[in-house]
Design a protein around this motif. Structure first.
Motif, PDB file in Angstrom:
ATOM      1  N   GLY A  83       0.806  -1.201   0.000  1.00  0.00           N
ATOM      2  CA  GLY A  83       0.000   0.000   0.000  1.00  0.00           C
ATOM      3  C   GLY A  83       0.841   1.253   0.000  1.00  0.00           C
ATOM      4  N   ALA A  84       0.152   2.397   0.011  1.00  0.00           N
ATOM      5  CA  ALA A  84       0.835   3.679  -0.083  1.00  0.00           C
ATOM      6  C   ALA A  84       0.056   4.745   0.663  1.00  0.00           C
ATOM      7  N   ASN A  85       0.764   5.769   1.081  1.00  0.00           N
ATOM      8  CA  ASN A  85       0.163   6.986   1.620  1.00  0.00           C
ATOM      9  C   ASN A  85       0.479   8.087   0.631  1.00  0.00           C
ATOM     10  N   PHE A  86      -0.535   8.881   0.295  1.00  0.00           N
ATOM     11  CA  PHE A  86      -0.334   9.932  -0.690  1.00  0.00           C
ATOM     12  C   PHE A  86      -0.951  11.238  -0.218  1.00  0.00           C
ATOM     13  N   GLY A  87      -0.199  12.295  -0.344  1.00  0.00           N
ATOM     14  CA  GLY A  87      -0.679  13.646  -0.103  1.00  0.00           C
ATOM     15  C   GLY A  87       0.111  14.568  -1.025  1.00  0.00           C
ATOM     16  N   THR A  88      -0.313  15.809  -1.165  1.00  0.00           N
ATOM     17  CA  THR A  88       0.408  16.710  -2.069  1.00  0.00           C
ATOM     18  C   THR A  88       1.793  17.067  -1.538  1.00  0.00           C
ATOM     19  N   GLU A  89       2.061  16.760  -0.262  1.00  0.00           N
ATOM     20  CA  GLU A  89       3.368  17.069   0.314  1.00  0.00           C
ATOM     21  C   GLU A  89       4.175  15.824   0.676  1.00  0.00           C
ATOM     22  N   TYR A  90       3.583  14.641   0.588  1.00  0.00           N
ATOM     23  CA  TYR A  90       4.237  13.443   1.093  1.00  0.00           C
ATOM     24  C   TYR A  90       3.728  12.219   0.347  1.00  0.00           C
ATOM     25  N   ILE A  91       4.652  11.338  -0.035  1.00  0.00           N
ATOM     26  CA  ILE A  91       4.283  10.062  -0.652  1.00  0.00           C
ATOM     27  C   ILE A  91       5.137   8.980  -0.004  1.00  0.00           C
ATOM     28  N   SER A  92       4.510   7.889   0.395  1.00  0.00           N
ATOM     29  CA  SER A  92       5.273   6.718   0.832  1.00  0.00           C
ATOM     30  C   SER A  92       4.642   5.484   0.202  1.00  0.00           C
ATOM     31  N   MET A  93       5.499   4.570  -0.202  1.00  0.00           N
ATOM     32  CA  MET A  93       5.057   3.318  -0.817  1.00  0.00           C
ATOM     33  C   MET A  93       5.831   2.178  -0.163  1.00  0.00           C
ATOM     34  N   ARG A  94       5.114   1.109   0.222  1.00  0.00           N
ATOM     35  CA  ARG A  94       5.717   0.024   0.984  1.00  0.00           C
ATOM     36  C   ARG A  94       5.643  -1.319   0.257  1.00  0.00           C
ATOM     37  N   LYS A  95       6.504  -2.215   0.726  1.00  0.00           N
ATOM     38  CA  LYS A  95       6.585  -3.594   0.234  1.00  0.00           C
ATOM     39  C   LYS A  95       6.879  -3.652  -1.269  1.00  0.00           C
ATOM     40  N   ILE A  96       7.965  -3.007  -1.632  1.00  0.00           N
ATOM     41  CA  ILE A  96       8.474  -3.091  -2.999  1.00  0.00           C
ATOM     42  C   ILE A  96       9.478  -4.234  -3.004  1.00  0.00           C
ATOM     43  N   GLU A  97       9.442  -5.056  -4.035  1.00  0.00           N
ATOM     44  CA  GLU A  97      10.169  -6.327  -4.059  1.00  0.00           C
ATOM     45  C   GLU A  97      11.665  -6.221  -3.787  1.00  0.00           C
ATOM     46  N   ASN A  98      12.350  -5.255  -4.406  1.00  0.00           N
ATOM     47  CA  ASN A  98      13.798  -5.195  -4.214  1.00  0.00           C
ATOM     48  C   ASN A  98      14.310  -3.757  -4.278  1.00  0.00           C
ATOM     49  N   GLU A  99      15.552  -3.582  -3.882  1.00  0.00           N
ATOM     50  CA  GLU A  99      16.151  -2.250  -3.826  1.00  0.00           C
ATOM     51  C   GLU A  99      16.215  -1.584  -5.191  1.00  0.00           C
ATOM     52  N   SER A 100      16.558  -2.340  -6.200  1.00  0.00           N
ATOM     53  CA  SER A 100      16.665  -1.780  -7.544  1.00  0.00           C
ATOM     54  C   SER A 100      15.337  -1.177  -8.009  1.00  0.00           C
ATOM     55  N   ARG A 101      14.256  -1.902  -7.801  1.00  0.00           N
ATOM     56  CA  ARG A 101      12.920  -1.417  -8.203  1.00  0.00           C
ATOM     57  C   ARG A 101      12.512  -0.218  -7.345  1.00  0.00           C
ATOM     58  N   ALA A 102      12.822  -0.251  -6.054  1.00  0.00           N
ATOM     59  CA  ALA A 102      12.503   0.871  -5.176  1.00  0.00           C
ATOM     60  C   ALA A 102      13.250   2.129  -5.631  1.00  0.00           C
ATOM     61  N   ARG A 103      14.521   1.992  -5.975  1.00  0.00           N
ATOM     62  CA  ARG A 103      15.304   3.137  -6.448  1.00  0.00           C
ATOM     63  C   ARG A 103      14.746   3.688  -7.762  1.00  0.00           C
ATOM     64  N   GLU A 104      14.349   2.794  -8.660  1.00  0.00           N
ATOM     65  CA  GLU A 104      13.769   3.208  -9.939  1.00  0.00           C
ATOM     66  C   GLU A 104      12.494   4.029  -9.711  1.00  0.00           C
TER      67      GLU A 104
END
Length: 130
Positions: A83-104
């Motif tokens: 899941g994710a939290n979204f606002g016009t000032e803040y975004i967070s996204m969790r449980k991404i499979e690996n570091e490479s994809r998270a960095r992308e």
């Protein structure tokens, strides 16, 4: 490699804020540079992405809708499985499979936020007459 403050970061330069100390240092650096904070961090077997505009101008509602649709698409397709939290000032996204994809993902959203803000500055929305 050093980047000019206020510029989007390539994926390789997104700070790893897995430790609280690294997160504090990166956030402090972004705030001092008046930059959009972006990071990746390991959470168990997965990764998360965090962006915070800190004190920079906010994106327009229309631009925020573009970012929100992208976040929702990543969640709907399972790329962001936690899941994710979204606002016009803040975004967070969790449980991404690996570091490479998270960095992308972090680099793409970081660049998009800067680009949308720069577009808003260059092409301001007409104000209603009083």
């Amino acid at each position: 490699m050093s980047m000019t403050p206020g510029m989007p970061l390539p994926a390789a330069l997104i700070p790893d804020c897995t430790s609280e100390e690294a997160q504090r240092a990166a956030y402090k650096r972004a705030k001092a540079d008046n930059a959009i904070f972006v990071s990746v961090a390991r959470q168990g077997a997965h990764w998360k992405v965090v962006l915070d505009v800190i004190s920079r101008p906010l994106v327009t509602d229309e631009a925020a809708n573009v970012l929100k649709a992208a976040v929702e698409s990543l969640v709907a397709t399972g790329v962001v499985a936690g899941g994710a939290n979204f606002g016009t000032e803040y975004i967070s996204m969790r449980k991404i499979e690996n570091e490479s994809r998270a960095r992308e993902i972090a680099a793409a959203f970081h660049a998009a936020m800067y680009g949308l803000q720069q577009l808003h500055v260059a092409v301001p929305t007409p104000r209603e007459s009083a």
